[in-house]
Design a protein around this motif. Sequence first.
Motif, PDB file in Angstrom:
ATOM      1  N   VAL A   1     -20.306  -9.790 -32.750  1.00 15.02           N
ATOM      2  CA  VAL A   1     -19.427 -10.903 -32.402  1.00 15.02           C
ATOM      3  C   VAL A   1     -18.507 -10.527 -31.239  1.00 15.02           C
ATOM      4  O   VAL A   1     -18.290 -11.315 -30.311  1.00 15.02           O
ATOM      5  CB  VAL A   1     -18.606 -11.326 -33.631  1.00 15.02           C
ATOM      6  CG1 VAL A   1     -17.568 -12.381 -33.245  1.00 15.02           C
ATOM      7  CG2 VAL A   1     -19.517 -11.866 -34.724  1.00 15.02           C
ATOM      8  N   SER A   2     -17.977  -9.307 -31.253  1.00 13.77           N
ATOM      9  CA  SER A   2     -17.016  -8.890 -30.216  1.00 13.77           C
ATOM     10  C   SER A   2     -17.647  -8.769 -28.844  1.00 13.77           C
ATOM     11  O   SER A   2     -16.938  -8.832 -27.828  1.00 13.77           O
ATOM     12  CB  SER A   2     -16.381  -7.550 -30.618  1.00 13.77           C
ATOM     13  OG  SER A   2     -15.688  -7.668 -31.848  1.00 13.77           O
ATOM     14  N   GLU A   3     -18.959  -8.600 -28.781  1.00 14.37           N
ATOM     15  CA  GLU A   3     -19.631  -8.477 -27.484  1.00 14.37           C
ATOM     16  C   GLU A   3     -19.757  -9.801 -26.749  1.00 14.37           C
ATOM     17  O   GLU A   3     -20.013  -9.822 -25.543  1.00 14.37           O
ATOM     18  CB  GLU A   3     -21.033  -7.880 -27.681  1.00 14.37           C
ATOM     19  CG  GLU A   3     -21.023  -6.414 -28.087  1.00 14.37           C
ATOM     20  CD  GLU A   3     -22.425  -5.896 -28.374  1.00 14.37           C
ATOM     21  OE1 GLU A   3     -23.388  -6.734 -28.296  1.00 14.37           O
ATOM     22  OE2 GLU A   3     -22.582  -4.709 -28.663  1.00 14.37           O
ATOM     23  N   GLN A   4     -19.550 -10.917 -27.456  1.00  9.11           N
ATOM     24  CA  GLN A   4     -19.749 -12.221 -26.829  1.00  9.11           C
ATOM     25  C   GLN A   4     -18.549 -12.590 -25.949  1.00  9.11           C
ATOM     26  O   GLN A   4     -17.404 -12.305 -26.300  1.00  9.11           O
ATOM     27  CB  GLN A   4     -19.948 -13.299 -27.899  1.00  9.11           C
ATOM     28  CG  GLN A   4     -21.088 -13.029 -28.846  1.00  9.11           C
ATOM     29  CD  GLN A   4     -22.394 -12.815 -28.120  1.00  9.11           C
ATOM     30  OE1 GLN A   4     -22.761 -13.591 -27.240  1.00  9.11           O
ATOM     31  NE2 GLN A   4     -23.094 -11.742 -28.455  1.00  9.11           N
ATOM     32  N   PRO A   5     -18.795 -13.220 -24.799  1.00 12.34           N
ATOM     33  CA  PRO A   5     -17.679 -13.658 -23.934  1.00 12.34           C
ATOM     34  C   PRO A   5     -16.936 -14.833 -24.563  1.00 12.34           C
ATOM     35  O   PRO A   5     -17.519 -15.639 -25.296  1.00 12.34           O
ATOM     36  CB  PRO A   5     -18.378 -14.076 -22.638  1.00 12.34           C
ATOM     37  CG  PRO A   5     -19.770 -14.442 -23.061  1.00 12.34           C
ATOM     38  CD  PRO A   5     -20.110 -13.534 -24.210  1.00 12.34           C
ATOM     39  N   GLN A   6     -15.638 -14.930 -24.282  1.00 14.72           N
ATOM     40  CA  GLN A   6     -14.769 -16.006 -24.762  1.00 14.72           C
ATOM     41  C   GLN A   6     -14.714 -16.071 -26.281  1.00 14.72           C
ATOM     42  O   GLN A   6     -14.550 -17.136 -26.870  1.00 14.72           O
ATOM     43  CB  GLN A   6     -15.218 -17.363 -24.208  1.00 14.72           C
ATOM     44  CG  GLN A   6     -15.076 -17.514 -22.703  1.00 14.72           C
ATOM     45  CD  GLN A   6     -15.455 -18.892 -22.230  1.00 14.72           C
ATOM     46  OE1 GLN A   6     -16.632 -19.216 -22.132  1.00 14.72           O
ATOM     47  NE2 GLN A   6     -14.458 -19.710 -21.929  1.00 14.72           N
TER      48      GLN A   6
ATOM     49  N   ALA B   1     -12.646 -25.072 -25.619  1.00 13.18           N
ATOM     50  CA  ALA B   1     -12.808 -26.347 -26.324  1.00 13.18           C
ATOM     51  C   ALA B   1     -14.165 -26.978 -26.056  1.00 13.18           C
ATOM     52  O   ALA B   1     -14.517 -27.970 -26.689  1.00 13.18           O
ATOM     53  CB  ALA B   1     -11.701 -27.319 -25.913  1.00 13.18           C
ATOM     54  N   ASP B   2     -14.934 -26.407 -25.140  1.00 17.97           N
ATOM     55  CA  ASP B   2     -16.235 -26.959 -24.772  1.00 17.97           C
ATOM     56  C   ASP B   2     -17.223 -26.744 -25.918  1.00 17.97           C
ATOM     57  O   ASP B   2     -17.487 -25.606 -26.329  1.00 17.97           O
ATOM     58  CB  ASP B   2     -16.738 -26.282 -23.498  1.00 17.97           C
ATOM     59  CG  ASP B   2     -17.952 -26.986 -22.901  1.00 17.97           C
ATOM     60  OD1 ASP B   2     -18.662 -27.688 -23.657  1.00 17.97           O
ATOM     61  OD2 ASP B   2     -18.197 -26.842 -21.698  1.00 17.97           O
ATOM     62  N   TYR B   3     -17.799 -27.841 -26.425  1.00 14.85           N
ATOM     63  CA  TYR B   3     -18.727 -27.737 -27.557  1.00 14.85           C
ATOM     64  C   TYR B   3     -20.002 -26.991 -27.169  1.00 14.85           C
ATOM     65  O   TYR B   3     -20.576 -26.264 -27.983  1.00 14.85           O
ATOM     66  CB  TYR B   3     -19.073 -29.143 -28.053  1.00 14.85           C
ATOM     67  CG  TYR B   3     -19.864 -29.150 -29.344  1.00 14.85           C
ATOM     68  CD1 TYR B   3     -19.243 -28.877 -30.555  1.00 14.85           C
ATOM     69  CD2 TYR B   3     -21.227 -29.424 -29.342  1.00 14.85           C
ATOM     70  CE1 TYR B   3     -19.962 -28.875 -31.746  1.00 14.85           C
ATOM     71  CE2 TYR B   3     -21.954 -29.437 -30.523  1.00 14.85           C
ATOM     72  CZ  TYR B   3     -21.315 -29.156 -31.714  1.00 14.85           C
ATOM     73  OH  TYR B   3     -22.025 -29.146 -32.883  1.00 14.85           O
ATOM     74  N   ARG B   4     -20.436 -27.134 -25.930  1.00 10.45           N
ATOM     75  CA  ARG B   4     -21.650 -26.436 -25.494  1.00 10.45           C
ATOM     76  C   ARG B   4     -21.433 -24.917 -25.491  1.00 10.45           C
ATOM     77  O   ARG B   4     -22.311 -24.154 -25.879  1.00 10.45           O
ATOM     78  CB  ARG B   4     -22.061 -26.923 -24.107  1.00 10.45           C
ATOM     79  CG  ARG B   4     -23.368 -26.333 -23.606  1.00 10.45           C
ATOM     80  CD  ARG B   4     -23.698 -26.883 -22.229  1.00 10.45           C
ATOM     81  NE  ARG B   4     -23.999 -28.301 -22.297  1.00 10.45           N
ATOM     82  CZ  ARG B   4     -25.191 -28.787 -22.566  1.00 10.45           C
ATOM     83  NH1 ARG B   4     -26.213 -27.979 -22.797  1.00 10.45           N
ATOM     84  NH2 ARG B   4     -25.386 -30.091 -22.598  1.00 10.45           N
ATOM     85  N   VAL B   5     -20.239 -24.484 -25.054  1.00  5.44           N
ATOM     86  CA  VAL B   5     -19.929 -23.046 -25.079  1.00  5.44           C
ATOM     87  C   VAL B   5     -19.950 -22.540 -26.516  1.00  5.44           C
ATOM     88  O   VAL B   5     -20.501 -21.467 -26.801  1.00  5.44           O
ATOM     89  CB  VAL B   5     -18.552 -22.793 -24.432  1.00  5.44           C
ATOM     90  CG1 VAL B   5     -18.122 -21.341 -24.624  1.00  5.44           C
ATOM     91  CG2 VAL B   5     -18.600 -23.130 -22.949  1.00  5.44           C
ATOM     92  N   PHE B   6     -19.359 -23.296 -27.424  1.00  7.41           N
ATOM     93  CA  PHE B   6     -19.356 -22.906 -28.835  1.00  7.41           C
ATOM     94  C   PHE B   6     -20.773 -22.762 -29.387  1.00  7.41           C
ATOM     95  O   PHE B   6     -21.100 -21.785 -30.069  1.00  7.41           O
ATOM     96  CB  PHE B   6     -18.558 -23.942 -29.635  1.00  7.41           C
ATOM     97  CG  PHE B   6     -18.919 -24.007 -31.094  1.00  7.41           C
ATOM     98  CD1 PHE B   6     -18.656 -22.950 -31.941  1.00  7.41           C
ATOM     99  CD2 PHE B   6     -19.554 -25.136 -31.617  1.00  7.41           C
ATOM    100  CE1 PHE B   6     -19.001 -23.014 -33.290  1.00  7.41           C
ATOM    101  CE2 PHE B   6     -19.889 -25.205 -32.946  1.00  7.41           C
ATOM    102  CZ  PHE B   6     -19.614 -24.141 -33.782  1.00  7.41           C
ATOM    103  N   MET B   7     -21.644 -23.730 -29.091  1.00 11.46           N
ATOM    104  CA  MET B   7     -23.015 -23.668 -29.603  1.00 11.46           C
ATOM    105  C   MET B   7     -23.801 -22.503 -28.988  1.00 11.46           C
ATOM    106  O   MET B   7     -24.593 -21.845 -29.677  1.00 11.46           O
ATOM    107  CB  MET B   7     -23.731 -24.996 -29.323  1.00 11.46           C
ATOM    108  CG  MET B   7     -23.223 -26.156 -30.161  1.00 11.46           C
ATOM    109  SD  MET B   7     -23.390 -25.876 -31.941  1.00 11.46           S
ATOM    110  CE  MET B   7     -25.177 -25.783 -32.098  1.00 11.46           C
ATOM    111  N   ASP B   8     -23.577 -22.234 -27.695  1.00 15.63           N
ATOM    112  CA  ASP B   8     -24.272 -21.101 -27.063  1.00 15.63           C
ATOM    113  C   ASP B   8     -23.844 -19.785 -27.698  1.00 15.63           C
ATOM    114  O   ASP B   8     -24.679 -18.907 -27.973  1.00 15.63           O
ATOM    115  CB  ASP B   8     -23.968 -21.083 -25.558  1.00 15.63           C
ATOM    116  CG  ASP B   8     -24.642 -22.222 -24.814  1.00 15.63           C
ATOM    117  OD1 ASP B   8     -25.596 -22.809 -25.363  1.00 15.63           O
ATOM    118  OD2 ASP B   8     -24.208 -22.536 -23.682  1.00 15.63           O
ATOM    119  N   VAL B   9     -22.553 -19.628 -27.944  1.00 16.96           N
ATOM    120  CA  VAL B   9     -22.055 -18.400 -28.569  1.00 16.96           C
ATOM    121  C   VAL B   9     -22.599 -18.256 -29.980  1.00 16.96           C
ATOM    122  O   VAL B   9     -23.063 -17.177 -30.385  1.00 16.96           O
ATOM    123  CB  VAL B   9     -20.507 -18.413 -28.574  1.00 16.96           C
ATOM    124  CG1 VAL B   9     -19.964 -17.312 -29.478  1.00 16.96           C
ATOM    125  CG2 VAL B   9     -19.977 -18.229 -27.167  1.00 16.96           C
TER     126      VAL B   9
END
Length: 361
Positions: free
Chosen positions: A274-279, A306-314
Motif C-alpha cells: 500500500v505504501s508504494e502507491q502514489p497519493q 478526490a478523483d474517483y478514477r485515481v481511487f479506482m486505479d490505486v
Amino acid sequence: MNHIILGNSLTDWLIALAVAVAVAAGLDAVKAILLRRIRSLTAQRASRARGVAVAALSSTRLVVLAILGLYAGASLLALPERGQLFAGRAAMAALLVQCAIWGDHGVKSWLASPRAQQAEDPGRATSSAAIGFLVRVLLWAVVALMILDNLGVNITTLVASLGIGGIAVALAVQSILGDLFASLSIVLDKPFVIGDFIIVDNALGTVEHIGLKTTRVRSLGGEQIVFSNAALLKSRIHNLRRMEARRVVFKLAVNHDTPEPVLRALPGLVEAIVSEQPQVRFDRAHFNGMTAPAFSYEVVYFVESADYRVFMDVQQEIYLRIVSMLAEQGVRLALPAQTIHLEGRPAVLPVPLPQDERVAA
C-alpha cells in the motif's frame, strides 16, 4: 413672429425649441466625450469600475435627453401652472427611469466578471446571479415608487396596501417563498455550487443549475434530476467535490491452513504494497478475526485525491499486488464454505441389491 400661441409669441417658441435641441444635443455630446475618455483609459489599463461606467453611460436613452431638452426649453416659456407642473413631472420621471436603466446595466456589468470566472469559482457565479436579480428588482421597485410620488400619488397608502396584499400573497405562495429563501440560503451558505458532484438520498450527480425555486442535477445515467430548493436543504447532502482524502477500508480473508509465521508477516507485507502507491497514505493493517471460514485482516489507507478514477486505479493496483504476494507466500484466499467433520460414527457401507432388483433398477 408676433403671433401669440398659448400666451407666448412665435419667436419665444422658436427660441425654446432651439434651446431644447441645443440642450439635448449638448447632453448627447457630453455622453459621447465621457464614453470616449473612459474607453481610452480602460484600453490603457483595464478596470472593473471603468467597465461599469462604460456600460451605464452606453445605456443612456436619446428619448430621455430629448425630454430633458424640452423641459429646458419649456422653462423659458410663460406656461400655465398645470403646464409647468406637467413638464417638471415628465422631466423628473424620465430622469428617474434613466437612473434605473443606468443602475440596471451597471449591476449587469459588475456581475459579468464573476460569471466569466465561473470555471474557477462557480460559487461566485451562483451568488452573483441571485443577488444581482434581487438588487435589480429592488432598484426598479424604488424608482417606480419615486415616480408615483413625483406624480402626486400618496405612496404611503400604497405601501401600506401593498404590505397587506403582500401578506395575503405570501400565505398563498408559501411553498414558492420557501424555495426562494432556500435558494438564498444555498447562495450565501454555499453547501454546494455549480459543478459540484453531490449525493442526495439515493440520487447522485453533478449540479448544473441553481435557480430561485429548483436545483437541477445531471445524474450519471444522463437524466436530469430536479430538486425543490426547500426539500433539498432538508436532505442530507454529500458533496464529493470537497473531499480532500478518501478513506478506504477493505478486508482480506485467508484459509485456515495458513501457518502462524505467515499470518504474522502478512500485515507488514500488505503495508509495503500500500505504501508504494502514489497519493496514498497507509493507516493500518491488523489480523482482526478468526471466523468459521477464514482468518481475516482489516486494512485501512487514505487516497490523497478526490478523483474517483485515481481511487479506482490505486485500489486495482493494490489488489493485484496482494494477489501476487499471496501466491508467492503460498497462501490461499478463503472461500465462503464450511467443512463438517463427523467423529464417532460407524462407516456406512453400501449394501448390494438382489439380482432381480438390480435388473428392475
